[in-house]
Structure formats: C-alpha cells, structure tokens
Write a protein that holds these residues in place. Structure first.
Motif, PDB file in Angstrom:
ATOM      1  N   ASP A   1       0.853  -1.191   0.000  1.00 52.99           N
ATOM      2  CA  ASP A   1       0.000   0.000   0.000  1.00 52.99           C
ATOM      3  C   ASP A   1       0.884   1.235   0.000  1.00 52.99           C
ATOM      4  OD1 ASP A   1      -2.123   1.640   0.031  1.00 52.99           O
ATOM      5  OD2 ASP A   1      -2.617   1.352   2.172  1.00 52.99           O
ATOM      6  N   ILE A   2       1.376   1.556  -1.183  1.00 49.84           N
ATOM      7  CA  ILE A   2       2.232   2.738  -1.306  1.00 49.84           C
ATOM      8  C   ILE A   2       1.301   3.938  -1.487  1.00 49.84           C
ATOM      9  CG2 ILE A   2       3.985   3.858  -2.728  1.00 49.84           C
ATOM     10  CD1 ILE A   2       4.966   1.109  -3.483  1.00 49.84           C
ATOM     11  N   ALA A   3       1.539   4.950  -0.674  1.00 54.18           N
ATOM     12  CA  ALA A   3       0.662   6.124  -0.682  1.00 54.18           C
ATOM     13  C   ALA A   3       1.055   7.050  -1.819  1.00 54.18           C
ATOM     14  CB  ALA A   3       0.765   6.862   0.656  1.00 54.18           C
ATOM     15  N   PRO A   4       0.111   7.749  -2.363  1.00 55.03           N
ATOM     16  CA  PRO A   4       0.431   8.738  -3.420  1.00 55.03           C
ATOM     17  C   PRO A   4       1.375   9.821  -2.942  1.00 55.03           C
ATOM     18  CG  PRO A   4      -1.914   8.256  -3.404  1.00 55.03           C
ATOM     19  CD  PRO A   4      -1.376   7.592  -2.187  1.00 55.03           C
ATOM     20  N   LEU A   5       1.316  10.086  -1.655  1.00 56.40           N
ATOM     21  CA  LEU A   5       2.204  11.096  -1.123  1.00 56.40           C
ATOM     22  C   LEU A   5       3.645  10.666  -1.237  1.00 56.40           C
ATOM     23  CD1 LEU A   5       2.429  13.819   0.267  1.00 56.40           C
ATOM     24  CD2 LEU A   5       2.144  12.682   2.492  1.00 56.40           C
ATOM     25  N   ALA A   6       3.853   9.369  -1.000  1.00 51.22           N
ATOM     26  CA  ALA A   6       5.237   8.848  -1.106  1.00 51.22           C
ATOM     27  C   ALA A   6       5.715   8.990  -2.551  1.00 51.22           C
ATOM     28  CB  ALA A   6       5.272   7.397  -0.637  1.00 51.22           C
ATOM     29  N   LEU A   7       4.884   8.714  -3.552  1.00 50.71           N
ATOM     30  CA  LEU A   7       5.280   8.859  -4.967  1.00 50.71           C
ATOM     31  C   LEU A   7       5.556  10.334  -5.323  1.00 50.71           C
ATOM     32  CD1 LEU A   7       2.889   6.463  -6.899  1.00 50.71           C
ATOM     33  CD2 LEU A   7       5.315   6.185  -6.465  1.00 50.71           C
ATOM     34  N   GLU A   8       4.769  11.205  -4.732  1.00 54.52           N
ATOM     35  CA  GLU A   8       5.010  12.629  -5.023  1.00 54.52           C
ATOM     36  C   GLU A   8       6.321  13.063  -4.427  1.00 54.52           C
ATOM     37  OE1 GLU A   8       4.419  16.243  -6.715  1.00 54.52           O
ATOM     38  OE2 GLU A   8       3.188  14.447  -6.990  1.00 54.52           O
ATOM     39  N   ARG A   9       6.605  12.545  -3.239  1.00 54.84           N
ATOM     40  CA  ARG A   9       7.879  12.888  -2.629  1.00 54.84           C
ATOM     41  C   ARG A   9       9.032  12.315  -3.443  1.00 54.84           C
ATOM     42  NH1 ARG A   9       7.174  10.414   1.798  1.00 54.84           N
ATOM     43  NH2 ARG A   9       5.864  12.049   2.714  1.00 54.84           N
ATOM     44  N   LEU A  10       8.843  11.070  -3.969  1.00 59.78           N
ATOM     45  CA  LEU A  10       9.884  10.458  -4.799  1.00 59.78           C
ATOM     46  C   LEU A  10      10.059  11.255  -6.113  1.00 59.78           C
ATOM     47  CD1 LEU A  10      11.830   8.118  -5.279  1.00 59.78           C
ATOM     48  CD2 LEU A  10       9.923   6.788  -6.208  1.00 59.78           C
ATOM     49  N   ARG A  11       9.018  11.715  -6.705  1.00 59.16           N
ATOM     50  CA  ARG A  11       9.129  12.495  -7.956  1.00 59.16           C
ATOM     51  C   ARG A  11       9.919  13.758  -7.729  1.00 59.16           C
ATOM     52  NH1 ARG A  11       7.047  16.733 -10.390  1.00 59.16           N
ATOM     53  NH2 ARG A  11       5.803  17.273  -8.550  1.00 59.16           N
ATOM     54  N   GLU A  12       9.689  14.430  -6.577  1.00 62.22           N
ATOM     55  CA  GLU A  12      10.433  15.646  -6.295  1.00 62.22           C
ATOM     56  C   GLU A  12      11.892  15.342  -6.067  1.00 62.22           C
ATOM     57  OE1 GLU A  12       8.482  17.459  -3.036  1.00 62.22           O
ATOM     58  OE2 GLU A  12       6.707  18.081  -4.210  1.00 62.22           O
ATOM     59  N   GLN A  13      12.156  14.215  -5.410  1.00 60.00           N
ATOM     60  CA  GLN A  13      13.557  13.855  -5.189  1.00 60.00           C
ATOM     61  C   GLN A  13      14.277  13.570  -6.508  1.00 60.00           C
ATOM     62  OE1 GLN A  13      13.496  10.513  -2.469  1.00 60.00           O
ATOM     63  NE2 GLN A  13      12.851  11.747  -0.703  1.00 60.00           N
ATOM     64  N   LEU A  14      13.619  12.939  -7.409  1.00 59.23           N
ATOM     65  CA  LEU A  14      14.249  12.603  -8.697  1.00 59.23           C
ATOM     66  C   LEU A  14      14.145  13.754  -9.727  1.00 59.23           C
ATOM     67  CD1 LEU A  14      12.969   8.929  -9.142  1.00 59.23           C
ATOM     68  CD2 LEU A  14      15.228   9.684  -8.377  1.00 59.23           C
ATOM     69  N   SER A  15      13.455  14.846  -9.390  1.00 62.72           N
ATOM     70  CA  SER A  15      13.253  15.970 -10.329  1.00 62.72           C
ATOM     71  C   SER A  15      12.647  15.473 -11.644  1.00 62.72           C
ATOM     72  CB  SER A  15      14.564  16.722 -10.588  1.00 62.72           C
ATOM     73  OG  SER A  15      15.087  17.241  -9.386  1.00 62.72           O
ATOM     74  N   ALA A  16      11.684  14.510 -11.493  1.00 58.19           N
ATOM     75  CA  ALA A  16      11.065  13.903 -12.671  1.00 58.19           C
ATOM     76  C   ALA A  16       9.743  14.595 -12.970  1.00 58.19           C
ATOM     77  CB  ALA A  16      10.851  12.426 -12.438  1.00 58.19           C
ATOM     78  N   GLN A  17       9.285  14.312 -14.213  1.00 58.05           N
ATOM     79  CA  GLN A  17       7.997  14.859 -14.637  1.00 58.05           C
ATOM     80  C   GLN A  17       6.861  13.975 -14.164  1.00 58.05           C
ATOM     81  OE1 GLN A  17       7.543  15.163 -18.822  1.00 58.05           O
ATOM     82  NE2 GLN A  17       5.606  16.315 -18.718  1.00 58.05           N
ATOM     83  N   ASP A  18       7.023  12.641 -14.328  1.00 56.43           N
ATOM     84  CA  ASP A  18       6.007  11.684 -13.908  1.00 56.43           C
ATOM     85  C   ASP A  18       6.709  10.509 -13.209  1.00 56.43           C
ATOM     86  OD1 ASP A  18       3.778  13.042 -15.045  1.00 56.43           O
ATOM     87  OD2 ASP A  18       4.460  12.370 -17.048  1.00 56.43           O
ATOM     88  N   VAL A  19       6.044  10.015 -12.183  1.00 58.34           N
ATOM     89  CA  VAL A  19       6.496   8.787 -11.479  1.00 58.34           C
ATOM     90  C   VAL A  19       5.264   7.902 -11.349  1.00 58.34           C
ATOM     91  CG1 VAL A  19       7.446   7.776  -9.386  1.00 58.34           C
ATOM     92  CG2 VAL A  19       8.307   9.970 -10.225  1.00 58.34           C
ATOM     93  N   ALA A  20       5.435   6.619 -11.745  1.00 52.42           N
ATOM     94  CA  ALA A  20       4.268   5.726 -11.713  1.00 52.42           C
ATOM     95  C   ALA A  20       4.719   4.321 -11.324  1.00 52.42           C
ATOM     96  CB  ALA A  20       3.585   5.702 -13.067  1.00 52.42           C
ATOM     97  N   ILE A  21       3.768   3.618 -10.687  1.00 51.43           N
ATOM     98  CA  ILE A  21       3.942   2.202 -10.370  1.00 51.43           C
ATOM     99  C   ILE A  21       3.178   1.443 -11.425  1.00 51.43           C
ATOM    100  CG2 ILE A  21       3.607   0.388  -8.689  1.00 51.43           C
ATOM    101  CD1 ILE A  21       5.629   2.484  -7.846  1.00 51.43           C
ATOM    102  N   VAL A  22       3.913   0.567 -12.148  1.00 52.74           N
ATOM    103  CA  VAL A  22       3.343  -0.152 -13.280  1.00 52.74           C
ATOM    104  C   VAL A  22       3.243  -1.623 -12.920  1.00 52.74           C
ATOM    105  CG1 VAL A  22       3.548  -0.708 -15.708  1.00 52.74           C
ATOM    106  CG2 VAL A  22       4.367   1.510 -14.870  1.00 52.74           C
ATOM    107  N   GLY A  23       2.109  -2.221 -13.292  1.00 47.94           N
ATOM    108  CA  GLY A  23       1.903  -3.623 -13.025  1.00 47.94           C
ATOM    109  C   GLY A  23       2.605  -4.494 -14.055  1.00 47.94           C
ATOM    110  N   ALA A  24       2.457  -5.794 -13.896  1.00 51.29           N
ATOM    111  CA  ALA A  24       3.140  -6.743 -14.792  1.00 51.29           C
ATOM    112  C   ALA A  24       2.587  -6.656 -16.202  1.00 51.29           C
ATOM    113  CB  ALA A  24       3.006  -8.156 -14.251  1.00 51.29           C
ATOM    114  N   GLY A  25       1.351  -6.284 -16.362  1.00 52.62           N
ATOM    115  CA  GLY A  25       0.754  -6.158 -17.690  1.00 52.62           C
ATOM    116  C   GLY A  25       0.926  -4.797 -18.308  1.00 52.62           C
ATOM    117  N   GLY A  26       1.601  -3.920 -17.618  1.00 49.84           N
ATOM    118  CA  GLY A  26       1.828  -2.582 -18.138  1.00 49.84           C
ATOM    119  C   GLY A  26       0.805  -1.571 -17.708  1.00 49.84           C
ATOM    120  N   GLN A  27      -0.141  -2.000 -16.883  1.00 48.47           N
ATOM    121  CA  GLN A  27      -1.158  -1.076 -16.432  1.00 48.47           C
ATOM    122  C   GLN A  27      -0.570  -0.171 -15.367  1.00 48.47           C
ATOM    123  OE1 GLN A  27      -1.014  -4.240 -15.898  1.00 48.47           O
ATOM    124  NE2 GLN A  27      -1.527  -4.775 -13.758  1.00 48.47           N
TER     125      GLN A  27
END
Length: 766
Positions: free
Chosen positions: A161-187
């Motif tokens: 259960d990764i929170a969206p807040l954690a992904l937003e914090r990770l995006r800021e750390q990486l200075s990225a445009q988008d950060v996403a968790i992708v499933g095995a099927g690409g979803q």
C-alpha cells in the motif's frame, strides 16, 4: 484583336507560365524544402522541358517564315531579320555569360559543401550530443533503479500500500515529470506528476517490461525521431521493484520515471541529427545533386534564352511594323497609289510619323485630284482649241523654240495642199516647195523681233506670193505672225487669192464702166461725121480719090463699130444683172445651147455626153446660156487650127460615199494646146486671153456668173478623153473647164423649161 496580337498574347502567357514555374522551383530550393523538391522535381522538369520545346517550336516557325520572306525578297524582311538578330544577340550573349559563371559557381559550391572539415565537425557535434544524452539517460536509469530498491526494502505492509504522497515525494527527489507504479501487464497502478491531472502516463510496451525484468532497469530517449516536434523529447526509465516476500500469487511491479529534456537541448539535438542525416544523404548523391542543380540552371537558361529570342522577334516585329508601314506606303506612293494609308496605333514618335505620312498622302491625293481636274480642264480647253483650229478656214502653224513645226491645223494643209502633219518636228524649209516661203517667213520674224514697225509690237502682218508645186498655181497668202511664250512662234495665214481676184474684177468693172461712159459718147458723132463726109464728098470726087474716100470712111465706120462692140462688152461685164435662181434642168439647157452648134456636131468636132439622173439645180437660164456659149465657143476656137479637133461637153453627178448627191458638174474638154502657165494663173481676170481677136472677158464673165450661182469653176490641163466610138489614140493633151453646182431645187419643185433656140441663131462672138 488582330491575329498578330492574339499570337502575341498566347506566347506571352506561355512565357509567363514558364517563368512562374521556374521561380517556384527556385523558391523550393531556397527554402531547403527537400521533400517538396524531391516530390515535385520530375513534373517541374517536364513542364519546363515542354515550355522550352514549345518556345523552340514557335521560334523555329518564326525563323522559317522570316527566312522564306527573305528568300522571296518581300519588302522589309531583311530589316526585320536584322532587328531580330540584334535583339537576339542582346538577349543571348548575357544569358550565356551568366550561365557560364553560374555553372562554375554551382559546381564549386557543391564541392565545397562536402569538405572533410565540415564532415568532421558534424561527426563531433553528433557524438557530443549523443554523449550528453547518454549520460542523462544512464543517470536517470541509476536513480530509478535505486528508488526501486528503496521501495523494495520497505516492510510488506507498506509495499502493498504505497501512498500517493510517497510517490510525489519520490518524484520531487528525482526531479522527474512523472512517477508511476506499473503492473506486470503494463497497467498504471499509481502515478504522480506535475502536469497530470486526471491523465495517466503512457503505458510501457511489453518489450520494455521484459527488458526491465531481465536487466532490472532500462531507459530510453524518446521524441528525437525525424518527424518529432522540437521541445517534446524526454527520457523514460523503467526499473523492476524486487519483492522480499515469498508469496506465489504476488504480481511483479515496476517503477517508471519520466524526465523531459530541456527545450534548447532537444531542438539542438534534432537539428544536429537532421543536418548530419541530410549531409550523409547528399554526400552519397553528390553527383546526382550536381546534375540536378546544373539541369535546373540549364532549363532556366533555356527558358530565359528562348524567352529573350521570342521577345526579340516580337519586339523587332513591333518596332519594324511602323517602319514597314511607312516603307510600303512610300512604295505605293511611288507607284501612284495615293489611297488612305494605315496608321500604327501608338503614341510614340513612330506612330506620329505614320500619322503624318498618312496625312501627307491624303494631301497628295487631294492635290492630285485638283491637278487631274486642272489637267482635265486644260485638256478640255485644248480639245476645244483643237476643234476650233480644225474648223478654222485659216491655216495655223506653231513653231517651237528651235524653229521646227510643232502644231498644224487642217486649214494649213488645205491651203498649201501639202501634208504638213507629216513634217512635225522638222523645219518649214524642209517641206518640198516651201523653201523660199519659209525663208521669207523667217526673215519677217527676225525683222519683227529686231525692229518692229509702229503697231506691230505684238504681231506682224504681211502678204506673200506662193507658187505651189502640185498644180503650179500661184497663191496669195495674208500671213500674220506673233511671238509666243518659251520662244515659240505662231503663224496664221489665209488664202486671199480669190479676194485679190475679186478686187481685180471689181477694179476692171469700174474701169469698164468708166471707159464705156467716156468712149461710147464720142463714137456716134465720129461715125455720123464720117458718113456725112462721104455723102458730101463722094459725088464730087472721081477715080482714085473717090475710092480712097470710100475706103477711108469704111475704115472709120468699121473701127467705130468695133469700138462700140468693145464698149458694149465692157458695159455688160460691169452691169451684169443679179441672177434669178429657179429650178433648172441642166441637161435640157445644154441641149438647147448646142442646137446652135449643129454644124460642129455634124462635122464630128463637138460631142455631147449627158449624165443620167441629174437633180434639178437652182440657176438663171439666160446667164447659164451665156456661160455655156462662152465655154463651147472658147473650146471650138482652141481646136480650130488642129487637123482633128475634139470638143466634149459632159454632165455628171458627183456623190458622197453614202450615195448622197454632192454636186452636179458641167465639163467642157478639148484637145487643143491647153492653157499657158501665165494664163492659167490669171485666167479669170479681165482682158487675159491668148486669142489675137479676143477681149479676154469670156472667162471673167463665166467666173462672175458662177459666183452668183454659188458654183465653183476650175481650169486644168488634162488628157482629153475620147468620145464614144473613137480610138484610144484620140485622147490627147488639152484643156478642161469644170463648173460644179452645189445648189439643188427641192424634189417637188417645178422645173422651168428652156426656151427653144431661134432657127439660124449664132453663138455670141468673144
């Protein structure tokens, strides 16, 4: 619109179309639009070839027509050829020069494009860009792999259960445009991005997922393809999130990070990549590119040159047209054609020149009409003058400045009895028989020019005696001379021979009247005195004295009687009564008179030939009897001394070519000695005779009576014709008197019968 203008418009449109296509083609090159260049070059090429071929065809047709005109020698063709050649040289020579320079420039420019330094610089720039981009891609891949491992180190409850807040914090750390968790099927299981709202990042491909599972992390550069838009390049990194739980049903998850490239870096990268790829393509097709540019330049030159030639022909034609109009008009005017001339429709000097020439031609036409009208008037006046000259009874001769005969009227030919018209252009003294007369006329003209007498300043008048060679007759001419313009001379003359003869007859009539008056009065007293003397003295004388007295008195009485006879003839000649003209049968009158000469007819000396069908004439019977008596008696006297004398009295009708009666002629012909020359010249003058006992009044009376009857008397020495039954040898030389009557009685007029001659009547003595 004329045919020439229509062709000019068609050719101009074709030339403009070709020029527009060439400019479009050059514009495509100038904008470096290689795709447009490659797509449209074939049809542009063939359109230019077609236009060039059409221009070549048009110019060829024009050249052939011009050469045909030159070979046929048509007027103005050589001038048109010269103008076309001049304009063509002006258009072609600069075009060839520009083409040569452009050819060298294009060849050298294409070679300079593919220099080694340029190629090295392009390679270095491309490698530099690739190195920078690879560093950025690898750096983002490492960062993404580390972040995925950190996510894997979390407790199981947090990993699930990764929170969206954690992904937003990770995006800021990486200075990225988008950060996403992708499933095995690409979803996309969970995503966080700065520009994403409800939109999710692009799903990764299956190949990219498999590579990430195998290598734990993959990264790629996107947005730098050939058809990509500048500023849309980005780096995508996909890292496998390892799992620390040994749960069989757990699915694989991936961390996908997307980082955009800076806009400037993306644009530069695309420009370097495109330039390098185009350089490689052009380097491979260097020769084709050179041929392409040279071909385009050649097509442009062909269009320009042929366009210049076409314009040269058109302009030369336009320039030559007014000149040709003028030249053709001058030729027509030289040939006498002064009809309305065409005008070149322009406002320049040549158009004004053609208008001035047309105005001049119109003025010349009007002047010629006036001249023709004047010439017609002069010709009419000349015709009238010629008619007057032809109908003048006087003779007219005009001499030119050289003294040659220029104009002769029929009156001169009739009076002089010479064909003067055949001597036009020759001098008067060259006419046979007029040498002395011409010399006298020349001297009179010179005398008048040198010292004119009083009243002769404008013209002179004099009389001349002229002896003609045709009938050896002497003419008395009254000549008037005058000077004309341009040193010409005019001579007008009349035959006054009849006038002079009439004046002489009138003078002799006056002399006869006075003589009759002065002589007749003393003749009777003389005769009476002589007879009384004889009566008184004859009885007193005897013998010889008586015989002498009788003889002397008889001589006096005989001479007095002769003097009375002479005086009576003078009286008759001077007091001849006016003729009483009545219808008269000439044949009957001749028969009546010839009854008095029956002895001469019986002896074979006098013969008579009366014509048939003679119309009645108008005449005085008593006077015509005297005429016939005179003529017959003169003829009998002329043949009295000949062994075989012949006298012929003849009447005949003279007719015209149409059969009309022209004259009734009475002729008396004898085979006597004929008329002497001196008598023939003055036969009708009183007291001119060859008879020893004649008075010389017979022919004078005949002439006077003929004039009263409007008849014409002619004397001639001819061969006397033989009578019927006589041999040909009987016709010998003799005299002929011809009396022609031209006055006729009406057809229904009563003809007076001549009185019968008294028995034993004798002809009057002359």
């Amino acid at each position: 619109m004329t045919k020439a203008n229509r062709w000019a418009w068609i050719i101009s449109l074709v030339a403009i179309t070709g020029a527009v296509l060439v400019l479009s083609f050059l514009l495509s090159i100038a904008t470096n639009n290689r795709a447009f260049y490659e797509r449209h070059y074939p049809w542009l090429f063939w359109v230019n070839v077609t236009v060039a071929g059409f221009l070549v065809l048009v110019i060829g047709i024009a050249a052939v027509r011009l050469l045909v005109r030159v070979q046929r020698g048509k007027f103005g063709s050589r001038m048109l050829l010269k103008l076309a050649a001049i304009f063509a040289l002006v258009g072609v020579l600069p075009g060839v020069l520009i083409y040569t320079v452009s050819y060298q420039f294009v060849s050298r420019s294409i070679e300079s494009w593919f220099d080694v330094k340029v190629e090295g610089a392009l390679d270095a720039g491309l490698n530099l860009g690739r190195g920078t981009l690879d560093t950025m891609v690898n750096d983002l891949a490492n960062k993404t792999r580390i972040a995925a491992e950190r996510l894997a180190d979390r407790p199981s409850s947090e990993q699930r259960d990764i929170a969206p807040l954690a992904l937003e914090r990770l995006r800021e750390q990486l200075s990225a445009q988008d950060v996403a968790i992708v499933g095995a099927g690409g979803q996309i299981i969970l995503s966080a991005g700065s520009a994403t709202g409800s939109l999710l990042p692009d799903r990764p491909s299956g190949l990219l997922l498999r590579n990430a599972r195998t290598t734990r992390v993959v990264s790629q550069l996107e947005g730098l393809e050939d058809d990509a838009q500048p500023g849309g390049a980005r780096i995508r990194a996909l890292a496998f999130i390892p799992s620390t739980n040994f749960v069989l049903a757990q699915q694989d998850r991936y961390l996908m990070v997307t980082q955009p490239l800076p806009a400037a870096l993306s644009t530069n990268a695309l420009a370097v990549q495109s330039a390098y790829r185009e350089y490689q393509q052009r380097a491979l097709g260097r020769e084709g590119l050179r041929k392409m540019y040279i071909g385009t330049l050649t097509l442009t030159l062909i269009l320009a040159v042929f366009g210049a030639l076409l314009l040269a022909v058109t302009l030369s034609n336009q320039l030559a047209r007014p000149l040709l109009l003028l030249a053709q008009g001058v030729r027509e005017v030289a040939q006498g054609d002064l009809s309305a001339k065409p005008v070149f429709a322009s406002r320049d000097e040549l158009g004004g020149l053609t208008r001035s020439f047309a105005d001049m031609t119109e003025q010349l036409s009007e002047a010629r009409v006036m001249v023709e009208r004047s010439v017609a008037q002069v010709e009419s006046a000349r015709s009238n003058l010629q008619t007057i000259l032809d109908n003048l009874t006087a003779g007219v001769i005009v001499f030119d400045r050289e003294g040659a005969i220029d104009t002769v009227n029929p009156g001169a030919t009739r009076i002089l009895k010479l064909p003067l018209s055949a001597y036009r252009g020759r001098r008067l003294e060259e006419v046979p028989g007029l040498e002395a007369f011409a010399q006298s006329i020349q001297q009179r003209f010179e005398l008048h020019a040198a010292s004119p007498e009083a009243g002769e300043r404008d013209q002179w008048q004099d009389s001349f005696e002229l002896q003609t060679a045709s009938d050896r007759d002497t003419l008395t001419l009254l000549v008037r001379g005058a000077a004309m313009p341009q040193h010409a001379r005019l001579m007008v003359f009349d035959d006054i021979t009849e006038v002079v003869s009439a004046q002489r007859s009138a003078a002799w009539s006056e002399v006869a009247r006075r003589l009759a008056h002065e002589i007749k009065n003393p003749l009777t007293p003389i005769q009476l005195s002589a007879e009384r003397m004889q009566q008184k003295l004859e009885p007193k004388l005897e013998g010889t004295d008586q015989a002498m007295l009788v003889r002397s008195v008889g001589t006096i009485v005989a001479q007095v009687q002769a003097m009375k006879t002479l005086v009576n003839e003078f009286r008759d000649y001077a007091r001849l009564p006016a003729a009483q003209l009545r219808p008269l049968d000439l044949n009957a009158l001749v028969r009546e008179v010839l009854q008095l000469y029956a002895a001469a007819q019986e002896s074979g000396v006098l013969h008579c030939e009366l014509g048939q069908g003679l119309p009645a004439i108008l005449g005085d019977g008593s006077q015509l009897r005297q005429v016939i008596h005179n003529l017959v008696q003169n003829a009998l006297d002329a043949v009295a001394d000949k062994p075989v004398g012949r006298v012929l009295v003849r009447t005949e009708v003279a007719r015209t070519e149409s059969g009309d009666v022209r004259a009734v002629r009475l002729q008396v012909v004898d085979n006597g000695p004929g008329f002497a020359d001196k008598v023939l010249k003055r036969a009708f003058e009183p007291y001119v005779t060859t008879k020893s006992k004649g008075t010389g009044l017979g022919l004078a009376v005949v002439k006077k009576i003929a004039d009263e009857h409007g008849a014409r008397v002619r004397l001639a020495n001819v061969s006397a014709p033989r009578s019927e039954g006589e041999p040909t040898e009987a016709a010998v030389a003799g005299a002929q008197v011809s009396l022609s009557f031209a006055k006729f009685a009406p057809a229904d007029a009563a003809v007076s019968a001549p009185q019968a001659a008294a028995p034993g009547a004798q002809a009057p003595a002359h």
